[in-house]
Design a protein around this motif. Structure first.
Motif, PDB file in Angstrom:
ATOM      1  N   GLU A 104       0.785  -1.108   0.110  1.00  0.00           N
ATOM      2  CA  GLU A 104      -0.074   0.120  -0.044  1.00  0.00           C
ATOM      3  C   GLU A 104       0.989   1.168   0.010  1.00  0.00           C
ATOM      4  N   CYS A 106       0.918   4.403   1.211  1.00  0.00           N
ATOM      5  CA  CYS A 106       1.509   5.023   2.522  1.00  0.00           C
ATOM      6  C   CYS A 106       2.351   4.168   3.462  1.00  0.00           C
ATOM      7  N   TRP A 127      -6.355   7.658  -6.267  1.00  0.00           N
ATOM      8  CA  TRP A 127      -7.836   7.167  -6.223  1.00  0.00           C
ATOM      9  C   TRP A 127      -8.190   6.431  -5.176  1.00  0.00           C
ATOM     10  N   THR A 129      -6.454   6.527  -1.801  1.00  0.00           N
ATOM     11  CA  THR A 129      -5.668   6.804  -0.627  1.00  0.00           C
ATOM     12  C   THR A 129      -6.269   8.176  -0.208  1.00  0.00           C
ATOM     13  N   ASP A 130      -6.481   8.403   1.133  1.00  0.00           N
ATOM     14  CA  ASP A 130      -6.752   9.797   1.643  1.00  0.00           C
ATOM     15  C   ASP A 130      -5.744  10.725   1.225  1.00  0.00           C
ATOM     16  N   PRO A 131      -5.947  11.635   0.375  1.00  0.00           N
ATOM     17  CA  PRO A 131      -4.950  12.702  -0.057  1.00  0.00           C
ATOM     18  C   PRO A 131      -4.032  13.419   1.040  1.00  0.00           C
ATOM     19  N   ALA A 132      -4.495  13.728   2.067  1.00  0.00           N
ATOM     20  CA  ALA A 132      -3.858  14.181   3.352  1.00  0.00           C
ATOM     21  C   ALA A 132      -2.841  13.117   3.739  1.00  0.00           C
ATOM     22  N   LEU A 133      -3.153  11.728   3.823  1.00  0.00           N
ATOM     23  CA  LEU A 133      -2.230  10.905   4.395  1.00  0.00           C
ATOM     24  C   LEU A 133      -1.096  10.648   3.124  1.00  0.00           C
ATOM     25  N   THR A 136       1.230  13.851   2.921  1.00  0.00           N
ATOM     26  CA  THR A 136       1.947  13.860   4.088  1.00  0.00           C
ATOM     27  C   THR A 136       3.329  12.766   4.040  1.00  0.00           C
TER      28      THR A 136
END
Length: 141
Positions: A104, A106, A127, A129-133, A136
């Motif tokens: 994955e 992240c 598409w 994954t949480d963009p913020a994570l 970061t």
């Protein structure tokens, strides 16, 4: 009896995109870097400038990673789908500057110590994954 419905993004991808690369189907041509998949062509790899190393997050079948590798870039391509990683290996094992990793996005970034000149995602990780994570993880030293 029907099989259970997929419950994770990787399971959805594995179930609903299994047809490519089975049997005698040839690998994708990988003639040009493609950001959009649309017929208008759009921009190419020049948006990445001239990286020596690149990380492809969610390469699917690996066409864009192969285009960069053929141009001399050391590419690491990370996908959460075991089916896609196996397929990409089968298509591109002959490309010496291309490495596929099943992970994955992240999680790979969190555990890795590698640095990359360019990090991109044309389809996958952005598409699913949480963009913020994801942002970061790609910017944390």
């Amino acid at each position: 009896m029907t099989s259970a419905a997929p419950t994770t993004p990787a399971e959805y991808w594995d179930k609903y995109k299994p047809h490519r690369g089975q049997g005698d189907q040839p690998r994708p041509p990988a003639r040009a870097f493609d950001w959009t998949g649309l017929a208008d062509g759009g921009p190419g790899a020049e948006l990445l400038r001239s990286p020596a190393t690149a990380l492809d997050l969610g390469p699917a079948e690996g066409e864009n990673a192969a285009v960069l590798a053929r141009a001399g870039v050391e590419v690491t391509a990370v996908d959460f789908s075991a089916v896609q990683v196996e397929r990409a290996h089968r298509f591109w094992d002959s490309e010496p500057r291309l490495t596929f990793v099943h992970a994955e996005a992240c999680a790979y970034l969190d555990q890795g110590t590698d640095r990359f000149d360019a990090i991109y995602s044309t389809w996958g990780a952005v598409w699913f994954t949480d963009p913020a994570l994801l942002i970061t993880a790609t910017t944390t030293p």
